[in-house]
Structures are given as C-alpha cells and as structure tokens.
Scaffold this motif. Sequence first.
Motif, PDB file in Angstrom:
ATOM      1  N   PRO A  89       0.831  -1.210   0.000  1.00 49.58           N
ATOM      2  CA  PRO A  89       0.000   0.000   0.000  1.00 49.58           C
ATOM      3  C   PRO A  89       0.863   1.257   0.000  1.00 49.58           C
ATOM      4  O   PRO A  89       1.896   1.303   0.683  1.00 49.58           O
ATOM      5  CB  PRO A  89      -0.793  -0.111   1.302  1.00 49.58           C
ATOM      6  N   SER A  90       0.455   2.241  -0.777  1.00 49.48           N
ATOM      7  CA  SER A  90       1.336   3.396  -0.991  1.00 49.48           C
ATOM      8  C   SER A  90       1.637   4.151   0.304  1.00 49.48           C
ATOM      9  O   SER A  90       2.719   4.689   0.474  1.00 49.48           O
ATOM     10  CB  SER A  90       0.747   4.333  -2.036  1.00 49.48           C
ATOM     11  N   GLY A  91       0.672   4.160   1.246  1.00 46.35           N
ATOM     12  CA  GLY A  91       0.911   4.837   2.525  1.00 46.35           C
ATOM     13  C   GLY A  91       2.063   4.189   3.267  1.00 46.35           C
ATOM     14  O   GLY A  91       2.989   4.857   3.743  1.00 46.35           O
ATOM     15  N   LEU A  92       2.028   2.869   3.331  1.00 46.99           N
ATOM     16  CA  LEU A  92       3.073   2.110   4.024  1.00 46.99           C
ATOM     17  C   LEU A  92       4.419   2.321   3.337  1.00 46.99           C
ATOM     18  O   LEU A  92       5.454   2.544   3.976  1.00 46.99           O
ATOM     19  CB  LEU A  92       2.699   0.623   4.029  1.00 46.99           C
ATOM     20  N   ALA A  93       4.396   2.277   1.999  1.00 44.55           N
ATOM     21  CA  ALA A  93       5.634   2.449   1.239  1.00 44.55           C
ATOM     22  C   ALA A  93       6.219   3.835   1.492  1.00 44.55           C
ATOM     23  O   ALA A  93       7.416   3.985   1.750  1.00 44.55           O
ATOM     24  CB  ALA A  93       5.369   2.253  -0.254  1.00 44.55           C
ATOM     25  N   ALA A  94       5.349   4.856   1.448  1.00 46.52           N
ATOM     26  CA  ALA A  94       5.818   6.227   1.657  1.00 46.52           C
ATOM     27  C   ALA A  94       6.412   6.388   3.047  1.00 46.52           C
ATOM     28  O   ALA A  94       7.444   7.036   3.230  1.00 46.52           O
ATOM     29  CB  ALA A  94       4.677   7.212   1.428  1.00 46.52           C
ATOM     30  N   ASP A  95       5.744   5.759   4.036  1.00 44.14           N
ATOM     31  CA  ASP A  95       6.232   5.824   5.421  1.00 44.14           C
ATOM     32  C   ASP A  95       7.604   5.185   5.559  1.00 44.14           C
ATOM     33  O   ASP A  95       8.512   5.766   6.156  1.00 44.14           O
ATOM     34  CB  ASP A  95       5.274   5.042   6.329  1.00 44.14           C
ATOM     35  N   ALA A 104      14.491  -3.448   0.378  1.00 44.87           N
ATOM     36  CA  ALA A 104      14.290  -2.979  -0.996  1.00 44.87           C
ATOM     37  C   ALA A 104      14.409  -1.455  -1.037  1.00 44.87           C
ATOM     38  O   ALA A 104      15.024  -0.890  -1.955  1.00 44.87           O
ATOM     39  CB  ALA A 104      12.933  -3.427  -1.508  1.00 44.87           C
ATOM     40  N   ILE A 105      13.851  -0.800  -0.049  1.00 42.88           N
ATOM     41  CA  ILE A 105      13.915   0.662  -0.014  1.00 42.88           C
ATOM     42  C   ILE A 105      15.350   1.120   0.244  1.00 42.88           C
ATOM     43  O   ILE A 105      15.845   2.056  -0.392  1.00 42.88           O
ATOM     44  CB  ILE A 105      12.942   1.222   1.050  1.00 42.88           C
ATOM     45  N   ASP A 106      16.008   0.430   1.146  1.00 46.31           N
ATOM     46  CA  ASP A 106      17.403   0.763   1.440  1.00 46.31           C
ATOM     47  C   ASP A 106      18.264   0.670   0.171  1.00 46.31           C
ATOM     48  O   ASP A 106      19.054   1.557  -0.146  1.00 46.31           O
ATOM     49  CB  ASP A 106      17.933  -0.212   2.505  1.00 46.31           C
ATOM     50  N   PHE A 107      18.054  -0.389  -0.583  1.00 43.50           N
ATOM     51  CA  PHE A 107      18.799  -0.595  -1.837  1.00 43.50           C
ATOM     52  C   PHE A 107      18.488   0.534  -2.821  1.00 43.50           C
ATOM     53  O   PHE A 107      19.381   1.144  -3.410  1.00 43.50           O
ATOM     54  CB  PHE A 107      18.404  -1.954  -2.437  1.00 43.50           C
ATOM     55  N   LYS A 146      10.191   7.329   3.984  1.00 45.03           N
ATOM     56  CA  LYS A 146      10.527   8.512   4.773  1.00 45.03           C
ATOM     57  C   LYS A 146      11.472   8.127   5.917  1.00 45.03           C
ATOM     58  O   LYS A 146      12.459   8.809   6.189  1.00 45.03           O
ATOM     59  CB  LYS A 146       9.231   9.124   5.331  1.00 45.03           C
ATOM     60  N   LYS A 147      11.126   7.014   6.569  1.00 49.51           N
ATOM     61  CA  LYS A 147      11.965   6.554   7.680  1.00 49.51           C
ATOM     62  C   LYS A 147      13.384   6.256   7.206  1.00 49.51           C
ATOM     63  O   LYS A 147      14.352   6.586   7.880  1.00 49.51           O
ATOM     64  CB  LYS A 147      11.353   5.299   8.300  1.00 49.51           C
ATOM     65  N   ALA A 148      13.482   5.601   6.067  1.00 44.63           N
ATOM     66  CA  ALA A 148      14.806   5.234   5.545  1.00 44.63           C
ATOM     67  C   ALA A 148      15.623   6.489   5.239  1.00 44.63           C
ATOM     68  O   ALA A 148      16.817   6.554   5.541  1.00 44.63           O
ATOM     69  CB  ALA A 148      14.666   4.368   4.306  1.00 44.63           C
ATOM     70  N   VAL A 149      14.973   7.494   4.651  1.00 49.04           N
ATOM     71  CA  VAL A 149      15.681   8.741   4.339  1.00 49.04           C
ATOM     72  C   VAL A 149      16.152   9.396   5.627  1.00 49.04           C
ATOM     73  O   VAL A 149      17.303   9.813   5.751  1.00 49.04           O
ATOM     74  CB  VAL A 149      14.780   9.721   3.534  1.00 49.04           C
ATOM     75  N   GLU A 150      15.235   9.467   6.616  1.00 49.11           N
ATOM     76  CA  GLU A 150      15.600  10.107   7.886  1.00 49.11           C
ATOM     77  C   GLU A 150      16.761   9.397   8.551  1.00 49.11           C
ATOM     78  O   GLU A 150      17.689  10.033   9.057  1.00 49.11           O
ATOM     79  CB  GLU A 150      14.385  10.131   8.828  1.00 49.11           C
ATOM     80  N   SER A 151      16.714   8.070   8.533  1.00 47.35           N
ATOM     81  CA  SER A 151      17.773   7.343   9.230  1.00 47.35           C
ATOM     82  C   SER A 151      19.104   7.487   8.489  1.00 47.35           C
ATOM     83  O   SER A 151      20.159   7.601   9.127  1.00 47.35           O
ATOM     84  CB  SER A 151      17.348   5.892   9.459  1.00 47.35           C
ATOM     85  N   ALA A 152      19.054   7.534   7.163  1.00 55.97           N
ATOM     86  CA  ALA A 152      20.294   7.733   6.406  1.00 55.97           C
ATOM     87  C   ALA A 152      20.861   9.125   6.679  1.00 55.97           C
ATOM     88  O   ALA A 152      22.073   9.301   6.829  1.00 55.97           O
ATOM     89  CB  ALA A 152      20.040   7.544   4.917  1.00 55.97           C
ATOM     90  N   MET A 153      19.974  10.126   6.774  1.00 55.57           N
ATOM     91  CA  MET A 153      20.451  11.481   7.040  1.00 55.57           C
ATOM     92  C   MET A 153      21.048  11.577   8.439  1.00 55.57           C
ATOM     93  O   MET A 153      22.042  12.261   8.654  1.00 55.57           O
ATOM     94  CB  MET A 153      19.306  12.488   6.874  1.00 55.57           C
TER      95      MET A 153
END
Length: 457
Positions: A104-110, A158-161, A113-120
């Motif tokens: 679901p797109s909501g879950l994917a977007a969440d 998958a998102i991390d990659f 976002k988390k992955a971006v925040e944690s990488a930053m």
Amino acid sequence: SSRRSSVIIIGAGVSGLSAAKLLIEKGVEDVVILEASDRIGGRIRKQEFGGLSVELGAGWIVGVGGEQLNPVWELAEKTNLRTCFSDYSNARFNIYDRSGNLIPSGLAADSYKKAVESAMEKLRELEADACYGGDVSKVPEPPSCGFSSTQKTPIELAIDFTLHDFEMAEVEPIATYNDFGEQEFLVADERGYEHLLYKMADDFLFTSEGKILDSRLSLNKVVRELKHSRDGVTVMTEDGCVYQANYVILSASIGVLQSNLISFSPPLPRWKTEAIEKLDVMVYTKIFLKFPHKFWPCGPGKEFFIYAHERRGYYTFWQHMENAYPGSNILVVTLTNGESKRVEAQTDEETVKEAMGVLRDMFGPNIPEATDILVPRWWNNRFQRGSYSNYPIISNHQVVRDIKAPVGCIFFTGEHTSEKYSGYVHGAYLTGIDTANALLEEMGRQEERSSENKTSL
Ligand code: FAD
C-alpha cells in the motif's frame, strides 16, 4: 621503430576524446590515441537486443533543467539525440512482495521517509564526528552497508537498496543535481548514446560515412607498460608496439588502475597508489530481458518497480522500456556490486531462471518465458573492472586531488578524477577538458623554461 608525438592519450572513452579534442583545437595536433578495445566510447556502449539498440553502460543524461547547462545535454540537443524523461521517484509506490502484492502506498511512503531520515541521521553523525580529522580510511562504512541488514524486512531492504544505490540525492546534496538540475533523461536513440561521441570525433578527427579513419586513433592497442622520465614517456602495447611522447594522458578507469593491466616504471609514488586503492569501484549491471508480450502494468508512474526479497539487492530494481520504445516488450533489472559479480560468474541460463522466478513471484505463474537475455559483464572486462568510482559519502578532497594529480609527464583523467561529478558522463567529459587544460599549461611552462635556458646559454 617508434614515432615520437607530443601527447599519447590512453583510452577513447568520453574523457579521452574530450581531452584530444581540446588539445587538437589548441594546436597540439600530433596526438596519438591508443584504445584497448575495438571501438571508441568505453562505458558508453550500445548493443542490438530484441530488435532495438540498448545501452549497456551509461543510459541517462543526469542533471537537466537547472541553472547551468549540462554540457552532455547540450551535445545531445545539438545532435537531436532522442531522449525520454525518467522519473525514478515513482518506484517507491510500485513495490511488490514475494506473493505479488503491491505494498500500500501509505506504508511504502512511510518506510521510505523513515529510511531517508535514518540515512540522514547517520550522515550527520559521521559529519559531527570530528575525530576522523578528514581521514576517510577511518570513517566507518557508508550507511548503505552500515545498516544491520539482518533486522530489516524485505520492504525495508528494498527501499534501502533503492535509496542508496539509486537515489542518494534524497539524503545528501549532489553537485550534479544542484548545478545542472534534477531531471534525468533516458537515451532512447537507435544510434545510441555513443552517437554523441562520434559527432564529437567528427569535429577533430578525419571521418568518413560515420567511421573514424584518422591515423591518430589506433584501436585494439592494449597499453601494458609505461616507462616515464623527465624526458618523456615510452608506451608499450600488448602487440609489441612502442610509442614515444613528451606526455601521456591516462584515462583508464579506477578499476583498471587498481588492477595490474598497466605497469609503470618507475612505479607510481606511494601517495598516488594509496589514493587509487582508497576508491571504491561500483559495479552496476543492467540485465535486459525480452518477452513475447508484456504482462506488467504500463500506465503513468509505472515505469519503475521494485521487488522486495529477504536478500538485499536480489533483482530489486526493475524498469520497463515501453515509455522509450512502445511495444518493445523488454524489461531491465539492475543489480549492483556483490549481486553483479555473482551473476557475471554464472551462465545466462541460470540468470534467466532466477529472473523468471522473481517475475513469477510478482506477476503470477502464467507469464511467458523470456525469449532472450543480455547480461553485460563490466566487472570481468579487463579494460573496465567495474562500472564507476564511488567516493565515500564524507569525501576527503585530498583523495580526489591525489587521484587526478599528474606524476611527472603522466596526466590522469576520467570520471574518477572529477571532484564534483564523478561517476557520470558529464563528469568524464569535463575532466577531459580539465586535464587537457592542465597539460597545455604545463607545456607552456616547459616552453618558457627551455627558452630561458637558451637565452642563458
Ligand atoms: P571510459 O569510458 O571507461 O574510457 C576509458 C577507455 O580506456 C575505455 O575505452 C577502455 O577500453 C580504455 N582502456 C582501458 N585500459 C586501457 C589500456 N590499458 N590501454 C588502452 N586503452 C585502455 N553515467 C551517466 O552520466 N549516466 C548514466 O546513466 C550512467 N550509467 C552507467 C551505467 C553503467 C552500467 C556504467 C558502466 C556506467 C554508467 N555511467 C553513467 C558512467 C559513465 O558511463 C562513465 O562515467 C563514463 O562513460 C566514463 O568515461 P571515461 O572516459 O572516464 O572512461
């Protein structure tokens, strides 16, 4: 017997050619270009596949639409290269799990976002850690590898990659996007991305009917040895030819420099070899698959899709070619690094089997078998040994300066010598110009010195 020229350029990729062009335009006409393979272009390379010409190497013109004009975009416009706008950012909304469910797109977007925040966050920690004192060798692995992948779900992996191997711009500012713009255009031209290079060569080398016939360009000349001294260089090729010149411009990739293809005598100094060793080589593999008909969604926002598997990078990132070539029925899956090397080492039959397994997970058991596959092997190509250089996220500028600094009469150029745009076609193109300019300055100084000597005699 050997002829002495002013400059030998090793490699006829984009950087070698842009260096040659500038030198010849500035009046240094007796250059010799030695290219190991049987063609110009290097990592810009098309191949016929499934009735089309596909790009095994560079596929996109990255950095368009910004304040400055990307020089490669300028060349593309001049030659009417056919391109197609690409929007990677949709990929995150097309994530399939192993049962073929779209996340679901909501879950994917969440998750995204988390992955971006944690990488930053990781990046800020690295930057804040003053004790590294700019020594990259002490900086821990970049976040892409620093995550403990064991605790991650397939979606997170998958998102991390996707984030780290494709969309780092979301995490840290990237000079290419800042300077030239954030748009990316896929080259979709039967003449290939390499058409730009033939057009460029047309300006300064003798060509006829699209073929380069200039005697200053020699193909199938694998440089194996480089003897250098204050008086110039002697270059030996695998087929026993000897070339002499006052200077050499070496555009072989970072992977080649790390290998033992070319030996130097005297050996390169420590500061140089250490800098060369410090750079990571990224392997990036686009596998092309041809089908009798398409079975994947094709509407707006569907060009890219992601497969979530428990192994990071296992056939994760997919693209269909219908936007570029409607009716082509071709899919492209991109592997990187370890997965690239693994697949390069196995037969194409094994690779089709794996890819078909993944596609059946996503689209069900009734999809048609692929009728053809193309697996580029950049890692096992001894004239490449990888796809492009990967500077550490917190880069120490001294490393790139050492990599590009000349050693006596040997000048270095290529994608890996670019401070701002390493890894890109425009980076390679601009370093060719930079290196040629640096060499022209050196030649000017040399001329001054010798005329001073003459007057003092
Ligand atoms: P090269 O093109 O590698 O040229 C060096 C030349 O030297 C080669 O022709 C090689 O054969 C020759 N050589 C090596 N050793 C010897 C020797 N001993 N003697 C004689 N000749 C030798 N960039 C983008 O902007 N957009 C993209 O979408 C993109 N995707 C990519 C995808 C892949 C799979 C790859 C591999 C690269 C991609 N790149 C992309 C990067 C881009 O292709 C490179 O940065 C650029 O083409 C490098 O040009 P270069 O002149 O530095 O090196």
